[in-house]
Design a protein around this motif. Structure first.
Motif, PDB file in Angstrom:
ATOM      1  N   PRO A 211       0.828  -1.212   0.000  1.00  9.84           N
ATOM      2  CA  PRO A 211       0.000   0.000   0.000  1.00  9.84           C
ATOM      3  C   PRO A 211       0.860   1.259   0.000  1.00  9.84           C
ATOM      4  CG  PRO A 211      -0.832  -1.586   1.590  1.00  9.84           C
ATOM      5  CD  PRO A 211       0.479  -2.128   1.118  1.00  9.84           C
ATOM      6  N   GLY A 212       0.451   2.243  -0.803  1.00  8.01           N
ATOM      7  CA  GLY A 212       1.148   3.517  -0.857  1.00  8.01           C
ATOM      8  C   GLY A 212       2.340   3.539  -1.789  1.00  8.01           C
ATOM      9  N   THR A 213       2.611   2.426  -2.461  1.00  9.78           N
ATOM     10  CA  THR A 213       3.753   2.371  -3.375  1.00  9.78           C
ATOM     11  C   THR A 213       3.273   2.183  -4.811  1.00  9.78           C
ATOM     12  OG1 THR A 213       4.081  -0.023  -3.176  1.00  9.78           O
ATOM     13  CG2 THR A 213       5.204   1.387  -1.576  1.00  9.78           C
ATOM     14  N   TRP A 214       4.164   2.489  -5.758  1.00  7.76           N
ATOM     15  CA  TRP A 214       3.831   2.373  -7.175  1.00  7.76           C
ATOM     16  C   TRP A 214       4.970   1.661  -7.892  1.00  7.76           C
ATOM     17  CZ3 TRP A 214       7.273   4.526 -10.619  1.00  7.76           C
ATOM     18  CH2 TRP A 214       8.166   5.472 -10.092  1.00  7.76           C
ATOM     19  N   ARG A 215       4.656   1.206  -9.090  1.00  5.28           N
ATOM     20  CA  ARG A 215       5.679   0.630  -9.958  1.00  5.28           C
ATOM     21  C   ARG A 215       5.294   0.908 -11.407  1.00  5.28           C
ATOM     22  NH1 ARG A 215       3.986  -3.928 -12.554  1.00  5.28           N
ATOM     23  NH2 ARG A 215       2.109  -4.965 -11.757  1.00  5.28           N
ATOM     24  N   ARG A 216       6.266   0.923 -12.264  1.00  3.02           N
ATOM     25  CA  ARG A 216       5.995   1.056 -13.690  1.00  3.02           C
ATOM     26  C   ARG A 216       5.651  -0.327 -14.239  1.00  3.02           C
ATOM     27  NH1 ARG A 216       9.161   4.972 -17.894  1.00  3.02           N
ATOM     28  NH2 ARG A 216       7.857   4.502 -19.716  1.00  3.02           N
ATOM     29  N   LEU A 217       4.691  -0.396 -15.151  1.00  4.59           N
ATOM     30  CA  LEU A 217       4.349  -1.681 -15.738  1.00  4.59           C
ATOM     31  C   LEU A 217       5.558  -2.249 -16.479  1.00  4.59           C
ATOM     32  CD1 LEU A 217       0.746  -1.391 -17.219  1.00  4.59           C
ATOM     33  CD2 LEU A 217       1.475  -1.723 -14.851  1.00  4.59           C
ATOM     34  N   SER A 218       5.674  -3.555 -16.431  1.00  2.00           N
ATOM     35  CA  SER A 218       6.724  -4.214 -17.206  1.00  2.00           C
ATOM     36  C   SER A 218       6.383  -4.094 -18.694  1.00  2.00           C
ATOM     37  CB  SER A 218       6.811  -5.687 -16.812  1.00  2.00           C
ATOM     38  OG  SER A 218       5.663  -6.391 -17.275  1.00  2.00           O
ATOM     39  N   PRO A 219       7.373  -4.234 -19.581  1.00  7.51           N
ATOM     40  CA  PRO A 219       7.074  -4.203 -21.021  1.00  7.51           C
ATOM     41  C   PRO A 219       6.014  -5.220 -21.419  1.00  7.51           C
ATOM     42  CG  PRO A 219       9.438  -4.039 -20.674  1.00  7.51           C
ATOM     43  CD  PRO A 219       8.822  -4.330 -19.325  1.00  7.51           C
ATOM     44  N   GLU A 220       6.037  -6.393 -20.785  1.00  7.34           N
ATOM     45  CA  GLU A 220       5.054  -7.428 -21.120  1.00  7.34           C
ATOM     46  C   GLU A 220       3.650  -7.008 -20.668  1.00  7.34           C
ATOM     47  OE1 GLU A 220       9.037  -8.877 -21.100  1.00  7.34           O
ATOM     48  OE2 GLU A 220       7.906  -7.970 -19.450  1.00  7.34           O
ATOM     49  N   GLU A 221       3.547  -6.406 -19.485  1.00  2.00           N
ATOM     50  CA  GLU A 221       2.248  -5.947 -18.994  1.00  2.00           C
ATOM     51  C   GLU A 221       1.701  -4.829 -19.874  1.00  2.00           C
ATOM     52  OE1 GLU A 221       2.083  -6.417 -14.203  1.00  2.00           O
ATOM     53  OE2 GLU A 221       3.530  -4.978 -14.980  1.00  2.00           O
ATOM     54  N   GLU A 222       2.571  -3.871 -20.215  1.00  2.00           N
ATOM     55  CA  GLU A 222       2.113  -2.756 -21.047  1.00  2.00           C
ATOM     56  C   GLU A 222       1.652  -3.257 -22.407  1.00  2.00           C
ATOM     57  OE1 GLU A 222       3.887   1.437 -22.794  1.00  2.00           O
ATOM     58  OE2 GLU A 222       4.532   0.745 -20.814  1.00  2.00           O
ATOM     59  N   LYS A 223       2.382  -4.203 -22.970  1.00  2.00           N
ATOM     60  CA  LYS A 223       1.998  -4.762 -24.263  1.00  2.00           C
ATOM     61  C   LYS A 223       0.639  -5.449 -24.176  1.00  2.00           C
ATOM     62  CE  LYS A 223       3.918  -7.542 -28.036  1.00  2.00           C
ATOM     63  NZ  LYS A 223       5.079  -8.362 -28.473  1.00  2.00           N
ATOM     64  N   ALA A 224       0.407  -6.197 -23.095  1.00  2.00           N
ATOM     65  CA  ALA A 224      -0.875  -6.881 -22.913  1.00  2.00           C
ATOM     66  C   ALA A 224      -2.009  -5.882 -22.767  1.00  2.00           C
ATOM     67  CB  ALA A 224      -0.810  -7.799 -21.692  1.00  2.00           C
ATOM     68  N   LEU A 225      -1.762  -4.781 -22.050  1.00  2.00           N
ATOM     69  CA  LEU A 225      -2.775  -3.749 -21.855  1.00  2.00           C
ATOM     70  C   LEU A 225      -3.118  -3.077 -23.177  1.00  2.00           C
ATOM     71  CD1 LEU A 225      -4.270  -2.536 -19.377  1.00  2.00           C
ATOM     72  CD2 LEU A 225      -2.562  -0.725 -19.368  1.00  2.00           C
ATOM     73  N   LEU A 226      -2.096  -2.725 -23.946  1.00  2.00           N
ATOM     74  CA  LEU A 226      -2.318  -2.090 -25.240  1.00  2.00           C
ATOM     75  C   LEU A 226      -3.033  -3.030 -26.204  1.00  2.00           C
ATOM     76  CD1 LEU A 226       1.146  -0.321 -25.725  1.00  2.00           C
ATOM     77  CD2 LEU A 226      -1.005   0.724 -25.002  1.00  2.00           C
ATOM     78  N   ARG A 227      -2.669  -4.303 -26.155  1.00  2.00           N
ATOM     79  CA  ARG A 227      -3.312  -5.291 -27.033  1.00  2.00           C
ATOM     80  C   ARG A 227      -4.798  -5.384 -26.748  1.00  2.00           C
ATOM     81  NH1 ARG A 227      -1.032  -9.726 -25.264  1.00  2.00           N
ATOM     82  NH2 ARG A 227       0.839  -9.394 -26.487  1.00  2.00           N
ATOM     83  N   GLN A 228      -5.169  -5.323 -25.469  1.00  2.00           N
ATOM     84  CA  GLN A 228      -6.575  -5.470 -25.108  1.00  2.00           C
ATOM     85  C   GLN A 228      -7.433  -4.350 -25.680  1.00  2.00           C
ATOM     86  OE1 GLN A 228      -7.456  -6.412 -21.057  1.00  2.00           O
ATOM     87  NE2 GLN A 228      -9.624  -6.482 -21.438  1.00  2.00           N
ATOM     88  N   VAL A 229      -6.871  -3.145 -25.799  1.00  2.00           N
ATOM     89  CA  VAL A 229      -7.661  -2.003 -26.286  1.00  2.00           C
ATOM     90  C   VAL A 229      -7.283  -1.592 -27.710  1.00  2.00           C
ATOM     91  CG1 VAL A 229      -8.110  -1.134 -23.966  1.00  2.00           C
ATOM     92  CG2 VAL A 229      -6.075  -0.340 -25.193  1.00  2.00           C
ATOM     93  N   GLY A 230      -6.536  -2.453 -28.411  1.00  2.00           N
ATOM     94  CA  GLY A 230      -6.255  -2.211 -29.813  1.00  2.00           C
ATOM     95  C   GLY A 230      -5.249  -1.124 -30.083  1.00  2.00           C
ATOM     96  N   LEU A 231      -4.285  -0.924 -29.174  1.00  2.00           N
ATOM     97  CA  LEU A 231      -3.279   0.125 -29.360  1.00  2.00           C
ATOM     98  C   LEU A 231      -1.866  -0.443 -29.505  1.00  2.00           C
ATOM     99  CD1 LEU A 231      -4.319   3.007 -26.923  1.00  2.00           C
ATOM    100  CD2 LEU A 231      -4.303   3.052 -29.421  1.00  2.00           C
ATOM    101  N   GLU A 232      -1.755  -1.710 -29.883  1.00  4.31           N
ATOM    102  CA  GLU A 232      -0.418  -2.293 -30.043  1.00  4.31           C
ATOM    103  C   GLU A 232       0.378  -1.514 -31.077  1.00  4.31           C
ATOM    104  OE1 GLU A 232       0.435  -6.823 -29.419  1.00  4.31           O
ATOM    105  OE2 GLU A 232      -1.382  -6.566 -30.597  1.00  4.31           O
TER     106      GLU A 232
END
Length: 232
Positions: A211-232
């Motif tokens: 709690p209270g901390t953050w992290r940058r998404l990994s390249p694999e996570e970001e790619k999966a997120l973009l793929r889901q919404v059609g922004l690859e």
């Protein structure tokens, strides 16, 4: 190549709708000429808004474990604490949707306006998963079935995509993110929420992020997120 209004949203100039208005009002130029709505631009094009050059920043997507008591806003005179107190100073960084002050868990933030639009628009089917604890304990299977069938709230019907009883409450999956929707749904079936923790947004999981901390998404996570919404 991408549509000009999408380019402006990704650059953090304005939301896509407001970017369309800027184009229609003649404030946007591409390669020195007044732009047209729907026009496509690429890396080689010079885009200007009110005479100022606009370029795409590096896309940043962060995962924050929002603690209870923090407001999901940058400026709020009535908020004791905001999530920006927990985050790095990145130009254009904004939350993807919201978690109310009393809720906890995964909050995504980005500087990409088009990504935010797609992650929050029901058309793209980005689900959110919540672990809830209620004042009456574990949800019975019958109550889960009611939530799956749908309940009527003051702003229209609301329906869970999945519901599984869990100790002290349940695990709920929703396909939209209306204001305090989970709390209102559970109150409607007689199980007021005592604690709410969002554990997943689309393919991104909260995991063991403290709690209270953050992290940058990994390249694999970001790619999966973009793929889901059609922004690859």
């Amino acid at each position: 190549m991408m549509r000009l209004q999408v380019f402006l949203a990704r650059a953090g100039v304005a939301s896509r709708r407001k970017a369309e208005a800027l184009i229609q009002q003649g404030f946007v130029r591409v390669n020195g000429e007044v732009a047209r709505l729907g026009q496509k631009v690429g890396p080689q094009d010079l885009v200007e808004v009110a005479g100022q050059r606009v370029a795409l920043p590096e896309r940043v997507v962060l995962a924050l474990h929002k603690p209870k008591g923090y407001t999901t806003t940058r400026f709020d005179p009535h908020a004791a604490k905001t999530v920006y107190e927990l985050l790095p100073d990145i130009p254009g960084l904004h939350p993807v949707g919201r978690l109310d002050r009393d809720s906890e868990g995964l909050l995504l933030l980005t500087n990409d306006g088009e990504l935010t639009f797609r992650l929050t628009h029901p058309r793209y089917g980005v689900v959110k998963v919540y672990r809830v604890w209620t004042e009456r304990g574990t949800l019975p299977e019958a109550v889960c079935r009611r939530l799956l069938k749908g309940v009527l709230l003051e702003d229209g019907p609301a329906q869970a995509l999945a519901c599984r009883p869990a100790p002290g409450g349940a695990l709920l999956t929703l396909g939209e993110g209306r204001k305090r929707e989970v709390r209102r749904m559970l109150k409607a079936v007689g199980y007021p929420v005592r604690r709410l923790l969002r554990v997943q947004v689309g393919p991104i999981r909260l995991g063991d992020l403290p709690p209270g901390t953050w992290r940058r998404l990994s390249p694999e996570e970001e790619k999966a997120l973009l793929r889901q919404v059609g922004l690859e």
